[in-house]
Design a protein around this motif. Structure first.
Motif, PDB file in Angstrom:
ATOM      1  N   GLU A   1      12.825   7.150 -15.248  1.00 40.38           N
ATOM      2  CA  GLU A   1      11.376   7.164 -15.475  1.00 40.38           C
ATOM      3  C   GLU A   1      10.582   6.731 -14.237  1.00 40.38           C
ATOM      4  O   GLU A   1       9.371   6.564 -14.298  1.00 40.38           O
TER       5      GLU A   1
ATOM      6  N   ASN B   1      -2.845  10.312 -21.323  1.00 42.18           N
ATOM      7  CA  ASN B   1      -2.478   9.539 -22.511  1.00 42.18           C
ATOM      8  C   ASN B   1      -0.989   9.709 -22.826  1.00 42.18           C
ATOM      9  O   ASN B   1      -0.334  10.653 -22.381  1.00 42.18           O
ATOM     10  N   ALA B   2      -0.457   8.749 -23.586  1.00 42.01           N
ATOM     11  CA  ALA B   2       0.991   8.652 -23.764  1.00 42.01           C
ATOM     12  C   ALA B   2       1.616   9.934 -24.314  1.00 42.01           C
ATOM     13  O   ALA B   2       2.749  10.282 -23.952  1.00 42.01           O
TER      14      ALA B   2
ATOM     15  N   LYS C   1      -1.508   1.615 -18.375  1.00 42.54           N
ATOM     16  CA  LYS C   1      -0.190   1.164 -18.810  1.00 42.54           C
ATOM     17  C   LYS C   1       0.900   2.079 -18.248  1.00 42.54           C
ATOM     18  O   LYS C   1       0.629   3.226 -17.899  1.00 42.54           O
ATOM     19  N   GLU C   2       2.132   1.574 -18.211  1.00 36.89           N
ATOM     20  CA  GLU C   2       3.240   2.397 -17.714  1.00 36.89           C
ATOM     21  C   GLU C   2       3.433   3.656 -18.553  1.00 36.89           C
ATOM     22  O   GLU C   2       3.829   4.697 -18.040  1.00 36.89           O
ATOM     23  N   GLU C   3       3.110   3.559 -19.846  1.00 35.79           N
ATOM     24  CA  GLU C   3       3.262   4.726 -20.725  1.00 35.79           C
ATOM     25  C   GLU C   3       2.280   5.853 -20.360  1.00 35.79           C
ATOM     26  O   GLU C   3       2.396   6.964 -20.866  1.00 35.79           O
ATOM     27  N   ASN C   4       1.325   5.540 -19.482  1.00 36.03           N
ATOM     28  CA  ASN C   4       0.336   6.535 -19.064  1.00 36.03           C
ATOM     29  C   ASN C   4       0.689   7.191 -17.729  1.00 36.03           C
ATOM     30  O   ASN C   4      -0.113   7.965 -17.185  1.00 36.03           O
TER      31      ASN C   4
ATOM     32  N   ARG D   1       6.659   3.485 -11.158  1.00 31.53           N
ATOM     33  CA  ARG D   1       5.778   3.616 -12.304  1.00 31.53           C
ATOM     34  C   ARG D   1       4.999   2.318 -12.544  1.00 31.53           C
ATOM     35  O   ARG D   1       3.800   2.312 -12.807  1.00 31.53           O
TER      36      ARG D   1
ATOM     37  N   ILE E   1       2.058  12.361 -21.454  1.00 35.28           N
ATOM     38  CA  ILE E   1       3.097  11.849 -20.553  1.00 35.28           C
ATOM     39  C   ILE E   1       4.476  12.102 -21.169  1.00 35.28           C
ATOM     40  O   ILE E   1       5.414  12.524 -20.479  1.00 35.28           O
ATOM     41  N   SER E   2       4.604  11.901 -22.474  1.00 37.50           N
ATOM     42  CA  SER E   2       5.929  12.127 -23.065  1.00 37.50           C
ATOM     43  C   SER E   2       6.222  13.627 -23.145  1.00 37.50           C
ATOM     44  O   SER E   2       7.383  14.045 -23.071  1.00 37.50           O
TER      45      SER E   2
END
Ligand SMILES: *Cc1c(COP(=O)(O)O)cnc(C)c1O
Length: 357
Positions: free
Chosen positions: A64, A228-229, A79-82, A69, A232-233
């Motif tokens: 990741e 947004n997450a 956030k890292e999820e972004n 990141r 990203i996913s």
């Protein structure tokens, strides 16, 4: 050998690859053709790579983009999820085309923009609609609504023209059914705000950034997306269907050091911006059309009685490389990367020499 068998797949034989600018192998060139930064990377990049644990190279890197990141999220205030990291932003963009635009129709993008967008559209089966830019290559935000997606470079390439944050927001609102992808490769050289904050409010907005230009790391290969997450996913899904480890350990470590050294980044980008203004002024005085770039390059047209191809060839003979495209609408323009003040001085002198016959 006269080989009559064509081993290429149908898709590979039909596609039109992107042609990158020349990378000469010998020394002595003034290289103003691929928008690289004229200044070296931050000294902290060297230090971080030298201090890297060598033995770790035997292991696969973090899938990741681990340390990178984290560093990007911290600098960007998200956030890292972004954050999604890739092997250069070209890879991030290609994955975004696959994740969000493949098979979609009416994906809106300007007729004059980054040459890779039509290539990926063709490669990944994207129904792109090319929206004509104005006579000075300006983008009318009103032309971008109800699309299956939007792809914009902001500042745009090769024009260097920028859209303000309000215009990006309006385009995002007007295209609720598709992803609005803003390629901010050159944003650090512009006077307008970037769209990163807007990604917190708009779930269809994806901002893509690179370390190649404002961080002087074109050779390291690192880029990223902010969004947004869920977006990203989505990028992660496509990445994991292609290569789980696209970004090497050393690029992760080096890019993380670069983005943490905000002082060096700010100093070098400001030097590039002031040299850009100086060069534009001098070209304008020599009779060139200069447009008004907010990037680390100028998109210029030669004075009456001269043509861009001729200027390109004169510069080439004098070992100065700029970019020329023999394509409709832009075949009397040159894209000139902003180098150091000395390089631009040599460039101007060479141009003057030609104008004076
Ligand atoms: C240079 C550039 C990129 C990407 O470069 P990478 O080196 O792959 O990160 C992306 N978009 C535009 C418009 C560019 O000019």
């Amino acid at each position: 050998m006269n080989n009559t068998v064509n081993y290429l797949s149908e898709r590979a034989s039909k596609l039109t690859p992107y042609t990158a600018g020349i990378q000469p192998k010998d020394m002595g060139w003034i290289k103003l053709n691929t928008n690289e930064n004229p200044y070296p990377p931050s000294p902290m990049v060297r230090q971080a790579i030298e201090n890297a644990e060598f033995w770790r190279l035997k292991l696969y890197p973090d899938t990741e983009g681990g340390v990178l990141r984290e560093a990007i999220a911290k600098t960007m205030g998200v956030k890292e999820e972004n954050i999604f990291c890739g092997n250069g932003s070209d890879e991030v963009l290609a994955l975004a085309f696959q994740a969000f635009f493949s098979g979609k129709n009416n994906v809106l993008t300007p007729d004059i923009s980054y040459g890779f967008y039509p290539v990926w559209s063709e490669m990944y089966g994207v129904g792109a609609s090319f929206i004509p830019t104005g006579s000075g290559f300006e983008i009318d935000p009103g032309g971008y609504s109800g699309g299956g997606g939007v792809v914009l470079a902001n500042p745009n390439a090769p024009s260097g023209l920028v859209l303000g944050l309000q215009e990006i927001e309006r385009i995002t609102q007007n295209n609720p059914d598709g992803v609005v992808l803003i390629d901010e490769a050159y944003m650090d050289f512009a006077d307008v705000g970037n769209a990163v904050r807007l990604t917190e409010r708009y779930e269809n907005l994806l901002v893509v950034r690179t370390f190649s230009k404002s961080y002087s790391l074109a050779g390291l290969r690192a880029g990223f997306a902010v969004g947004n997450a869920a977006l990203i996913s989505g990028l992660g899904r496509v990445k994991n269907a292609f290569n789980s480890y696209p970004l090497g350990l050393l690029p992760q470590i080096g890019a993380a050091a670069a983005i943490s050294d905000t002082e060096y980044w700010d100093e070098t980008r400001k030097k590039v911006m002031s040299t850009r203004e100086l060069t534009a002024k001098r070209l304008f005085e020599l009779g060139f059309g200069t447009g008004g770039s907010q990037a680390n390059f100028l998109f210029v047209s030669p004075p009456k009685g001269f043509d861009a191809k001729g200027v390109y060839e004169h510069l080439l003979k004098n070992k100065i490389l700029v970019r020329y495209w023999n394509k409709p609408r832009i075949n009397n323009h040159l894209r000139v990367t902003v180098g150091t003040e000395n390089e631009m001085e040599a460039f101007i002198e060479c141009v003057k020499q030609m104008l004076n016959g």
